[in-house]
Motif scaffolding. Structure first.
Motif, PDB file in Angstrom:
ATOM      1  N   SER A  18     -72.491  79.854  38.185  1.00  0.00           N
ATOM      2  CA  SER A  18     -72.596  79.508  36.771  1.00  0.00           C
ATOM      3  C   SER A  18     -74.003  79.819  36.299  1.00  0.00           C
ATOM      4  CB  SER A  18     -72.321  78.016  36.548  1.00  0.00           C
ATOM      5  OG  SER A  18     -70.974  77.704  36.852  1.00  0.00           O
ATOM      6  N   LEU A  19     -74.156  79.992  35.006  1.00  0.00           N
ATOM      7  CA  LEU A  19     -75.461  80.148  34.375  1.00  0.00           C
ATOM      8  C   LEU A  19     -75.779  78.853  33.651  1.00  0.00           C
ATOM      9  CD1 LEU A  19     -77.909  81.778  33.234  1.00  0.00           C
ATOM     10  CD2 LEU A  19     -76.392  82.434  31.347  1.00  0.00           C
ATOM     11  N   SER A  50     -78.412  81.266  45.558  1.00  0.00           N
ATOM     12  CA  SER A  50     -78.568  81.301  44.115  1.00  0.00           C
ATOM     13  C   SER A  50     -80.048  81.430  43.770  1.00  0.00           C
ATOM     14  CB  SER A  50     -77.980  80.027  43.498  1.00  0.00           C
ATOM     15  OG  SER A  50     -78.565  78.885  44.092  1.00  0.00           O
ATOM     16  N   HIS A  51     -80.333  81.415  42.467  1.00  0.00           N
ATOM     17  CA  HIS A  51     -81.728  81.551  42.050  1.00  0.00           C
ATOM     18  C   HIS A  51     -82.017  80.685  40.824  1.00  0.00           C
ATOM     19  CE1 HIS A  51     -80.401  84.358  38.801  1.00  0.00           C
ATOM     20  NE2 HIS A  51     -81.489  83.925  38.208  1.00  0.00           N
ATOM     21  N   GLN A  52     -83.325  80.510  40.615  1.00  0.00           N
ATOM     22  CA  GLN A  52     -83.818  79.845  39.406  1.00  0.00           C
ATOM     23  C   GLN A  52     -85.125  80.545  39.036  1.00  0.00           C
ATOM     24  OE1 GLN A  52     -85.191  75.646  39.586  1.00  0.00           O
ATOM     25  NE2 GLN A  52     -83.621  75.310  38.022  1.00  0.00           N
ATOM     26  N   VAL A  53     -85.286  80.824  37.744  1.00  0.00           N
ATOM     27  CA  VAL A  53     -86.517  81.404  37.228  1.00  0.00           C
ATOM     28  C   VAL A  53     -87.046  80.455  36.164  1.00  0.00           C
ATOM     29  CG1 VAL A  53     -87.572  83.347  36.003  1.00  0.00           C
ATOM     30  CG2 VAL A  53     -85.775  83.765  37.689  1.00  0.00           C
ATOM     31  N   VAL A  54     -88.348  80.142  36.259  1.00  0.00           N
ATOM     32  CA  VAL A  54     -88.993  79.282  35.274  1.00  0.00           C
ATOM     33  C   VAL A  54     -90.056  80.124  34.582  1.00  0.00           C
ATOM     34  CG1 VAL A  54     -90.283  77.154  34.875  1.00  0.00           C
ATOM     35  CG2 VAL A  54     -88.558  77.245  36.693  1.00  0.00           C
ATOM     36  N   THR A  66     -81.010  79.121  35.590  1.00  0.00           N
ATOM     37  CA  THR A  66     -80.451  78.882  36.916  1.00  0.00           C
ATOM     38  C   THR A  66     -79.112  79.589  37.023  1.00  0.00           C
ATOM     39  OG1 THR A  66     -81.486  76.688  36.932  1.00  0.00           O
ATOM     40  CG2 THR A  66     -79.760  77.097  38.571  1.00  0.00           C
ATOM     41  N   VAL A  67     -78.949  80.382  38.062  1.00  0.00           N
ATOM     42  CA  VAL A  67     -77.657  80.966  38.405  1.00  0.00           C
ATOM     43  C   VAL A  67     -77.337  80.413  39.783  1.00  0.00           C
ATOM     44  CG1 VAL A  67     -76.379  83.069  38.945  1.00  0.00           C
ATOM     45  CG2 VAL A  67     -77.950  83.031  36.995  1.00  0.00           C
ATOM     46  N   ALA A  68     -76.318  79.551  39.831  1.00  0.00           N
ATOM     47  CA  ALA A  68     -76.030  78.829  41.070  1.00  0.00           C
ATOM     48  C   ALA A  68     -74.628  78.238  41.014  1.00  0.00           C
ATOM     49  CB  ALA A  68     -77.054  77.711  41.259  1.00  0.00           C
ATOM     50  N   CYS A  69     -74.208  77.691  42.131  1.00  0.00           N
ATOM     51  CA  CYS A  69     -73.002  76.877  42.175  1.00  0.00           C
ATOM     52  C   CYS A  69     -73.423  75.501  41.677  1.00  0.00           C
ATOM     53  CB  CYS A  69     -72.453  76.807  43.588  1.00  0.00           C
ATOM     54  SG  CYS A  69     -72.007  78.415  44.241  1.00  0.00           S
ATOM     55  N   HIS A  76     -68.913  79.250  35.615  1.00  0.00           N
ATOM     56  CA  HIS A  76     -68.876  80.186  34.487  1.00  0.00           C
ATOM     57  C   HIS A  76     -70.125  81.053  34.515  1.00  0.00           C
ATOM     58  CE1 HIS A  76     -68.017  82.004  30.694  1.00  0.00           C
ATOM     59  NE2 HIS A  76     -69.196  81.636  30.227  1.00  0.00           N
ATOM     60  N   LEU A  77     -69.945  82.324  34.827  1.00  0.00           N
ATOM     61  CA  LEU A  77     -71.025  83.294  34.803  1.00  0.00           C
ATOM     62  C   LEU A  77     -70.658  84.331  33.751  1.00  0.00           C
ATOM     63  CD1 LEU A  77     -73.715  84.107  36.159  1.00  0.00           C
ATOM     64  CD2 LEU A  77     -72.370  85.614  37.631  1.00  0.00           C
ATOM     65  N   PRO A  78     -71.259  84.236  32.557  1.00  0.00           N
ATOM     66  CA  PRO A  78     -70.883  85.171  31.488  1.00  0.00           C
ATOM     67  C   PRO A  78     -71.340  86.590  31.794  1.00  0.00           C
ATOM     68  CG  PRO A  78     -72.794  83.885  30.829  1.00  0.00           C
ATOM     69  CD  PRO A  78     -72.332  83.334  32.155  1.00  0.00           C
ATOM     70  N   GLY A  79     -70.562  87.561  31.345  1.00  0.00           N
ATOM     71  CA  GLY A  79     -70.974  88.946  31.466  1.00  0.00           C
ATOM     72  C   GLY A  79     -72.186  89.231  30.595  1.00  0.00           C
ATOM     73  N   THR A  80     -72.221  88.608  29.422  1.00  0.00           N
ATOM     74  CA  THR A  80     -73.342  88.767  28.488  1.00  0.00           C
ATOM     75  C   THR A  80     -73.544  87.458  27.736  1.00  0.00           C
ATOM     76  OG1 THR A  80     -72.799  91.098  28.142  1.00  0.00           O
ATOM     77  CG2 THR A  80     -74.226  90.081  26.515  1.00  0.00           C
ATOM     78  N   LEU A  81     -74.804  87.109  27.551  1.00  0.00           N
ATOM     79  CA  LEU A  81     -75.164  85.973  26.714  1.00  0.00           C
ATOM     80  C   LEU A  81     -76.401  86.369  25.918  1.00  0.00           C
ATOM     81  CD1 LEU A  81     -74.801  82.975  25.887  1.00  0.00           C
ATOM     82  CD2 LEU A  81     -76.410  82.413  27.717  1.00  0.00           C
ATOM     83  N   ARG A  82     -76.299  86.247  24.604  1.00  0.00           N
ATOM     84  CA  ARG A  82     -77.434  86.575  23.731  1.00  0.00           C
ATOM     85  C   ARG A  82     -77.746  85.394  22.829  1.00  0.00           C
ATOM     86  NH1 ARG A  82     -78.381  92.290  23.046  1.00  0.00           N
ATOM     87  NH2 ARG A  82     -76.813  93.443  24.224  1.00  0.00           N
TER      88      ARG A  82
END
Length: 169
Positions: A18-19, A50-54, A66-69, A76-82
């Motif tokens: 998920s994002l 997974s990862h996290q960027v701050v 955060t992209v993780a379980c 939910h991992l969207p293909g695109t989010l703007r």
């Protein structure tokens, strides 16, 4: 920077990712802090599979990606989010390479990023192709910062690619 992680690889698949934007920093297996031009600080964090960027822009609000379980909701991992108002753009692609190609892609990625001072690669015990990697893009669009990530799942033959661009205001 290439690191061997001591935590066993989490048996998951891209469908479980998920994002999440905002939220606390989660426990990390390894962290790389970077100071970028213009007073921008970026923290690359490996969180298991997974990862996290701050992102801490000079004089701006902190952004946590955060992209993780993530617990508490369906994946939910969207293909695109703007978010044009916030200057945030995220894309994700899930690849299922032909048989044997995941191994060569992961080997190439590890070699490419191993000595990159703006990258962090985690290799998990049990499978050399179980990799999570993050890298700051060297040439983002003017007035922005960008990063890419790779999540390799050899047990499901999936490679999840993400790219984020954030406009600095």
């Amino acid at each position: 920077m290439l690191v061997s992680l001591h935590t066993p690889y989490v048996d998951t698949s891209a469908a479980d990712l998920s994002l999440a934007l905002g939220g606390p920093e989660r426990p990390a297996l390894h962290v790389r802090d970077l100071d970028l031009p213009g007073g921008v600080r970026l923290r690359l964090r490996l969180l298991g599979a997974s990862h996290q960027v701050v992102l801490q822009p000079a004089g701006g609000s902190t952004l946590t990606e955060t992209v993780a379980c993530l617990p508490g909701g369906p994946p939910h991992l969207p293909g695109t989010l703007r978010d044009e108002a916030g200057g945030y753009r995220f894309t994700a692609t899930v690849l299922r390479p032909p048989a044997g190609e995941l191994r060569s892609r992961v080997a190439g990625l590890r070699a490419e990023l191993a000595d990159d001072p703006y990258a962090l690669v985690g290799v998990f015990p049990g499978d050399p192709d179980a990799v999570t990697a993050l890298a700051v893009c060297a040439d983002p669009p003017d007035g922005s910062v960008a990063w890419r990530t790779w999540h390799a799942y050899p047990q499901t033959n999936e490679l999840v690619l993400t790219e984020t661009v954030v406009a600095l205001r």
